[in-house]
Design an enzyme around this catalytic site. Structure first.
Site, short mmCIF file in Angstrom:
data_model
loop_
_atom_site.label_atom_id
_atom_site.label_comp_id
_atom_site.label_asym_id
_atom_site.label_seq_id
_atom_site.Cartn_x
_atom_site.Cartn_y
_atom_site.Cartn_z
N ASP A 32 1.01 -1.19 0.07
CA ASP A 32 -0.02 0.20 -0.07
C ASP A 32 0.85 1.14 -0.13
OD1 ASP A 32 0.97 0.14 2.64
OD2 ASP A 32 -1.03 -0.43 3.39
N ASP A 143 0.22 -10.72 6.38
CA ASP A 143 0.03 -10.20 5.05
C ASP A 143 1.38 -9.74 4.43
OD1 ASP A 143 -1.73 -9.14 3.15
OD2 ASP A 143 -2.09 -7.14 4.32
#
Length: 232
Positions: A32, A143
């Protein structure tokens, strides 16, 4: 027939029980471009927070710089926190983490050896350092940070690199083919290609995991070492 409890006691008595027990977990993927949550002082007992970078990928001296995911923020994820292959069966990298029974203070900048138990990476290992967490993560959830893995809840990639409004590819999961890596910024291409080369394009493989001493090759990139640990 012996019960499970009796079998466990027998294993202990005969020395057959593993002293290196592993827990089971799950993985997803993301990138991100945001400053990692372990980039703030006071999160854990460490020498310093993880390194963050400016918009041009230069390391920031100001550890308190505002997250690039927020309006006016200037701190982003450094591109050297992309994954890389050590050899055909081992890779290093970074991850957003949430572990059962723990908090960020217990896992920030700790390293975990993941053994993949499904998909094209079944049997391969990856050592990751926890540099982030996420409100949408489950328990024992890693993640994995990989360029093109999907921005998820937050997106600083558009601001930093001019990525599409929802990041490269799908918001969750990211791009779907290696050829799409060709359009990435040069510094992110190797990490993007890693997903389709060493990682075999695996889609959220399951893992077993255990905490390990961080390799120096990882902490040299993040700058963060847990107090009392001696990376090797």
């Amino acid at each position: 027939m012996l019960s499970i409890k009796q079998l466990a006691l027998l294993a202990l008595a005969t020395g057959l029980a593993s002293v290196d027990a592993q827990s089971t977990g799950k993985t997803t993927r993301y990138w991100d471009c945001c400053k990692g949550s372990c980039g703030w002082s006071g999160k854990a007992s460490v020498n310093q927070p993880i390194n963050s970078c400016d918009k041009s990928d230069n390391p920031l001296a100001n550890m308190a710089a505002k997250n690039g995911c927020e309006s006016g923020g200037t701190a982003y994820m450094c591109t050297n926190q992309s994954p890389w292959a050590v050899n055909d069966s081992l890779a290093y990298g970074f991850a957003a983490v949430k572990l059962a029974g723990g908090t960020e203070s217990s896992w920030c900048c700790a390293c975990y050896e993941l053994t993949f138990t499904s998909g094209p990476v079944n049997g391969k290992k990856m050592i990751v350092q926890a540099t982030n967490t996420g409100g949408d993560l489950g328990q024992n959830h890693f993640d994995l940070a990989m360029p093109g893995g999907g921005v998820g809840l937050y997106n600083a990639c558009t601001n930093q690199w001019g990525a599409p409004p929802n990041g490269w590819g799908a918001q969750y999961g990211g791009i779907s083919s290696k050829s799409q890596c060709d359009a990435f910024p040069e510094k992110l291409k190797a990490g993007c290609n890693w997903r389709f080369d060493w990682f075999g394009g695996a889609d959220n493989p399951d893992v077993t995991f255990k905490q390990v001493t961080c390799p120096k090759a990882i902490t040299d990139k993040s700058g963060c070492i847990r107090n009392g640990e001696n990376p090797t």
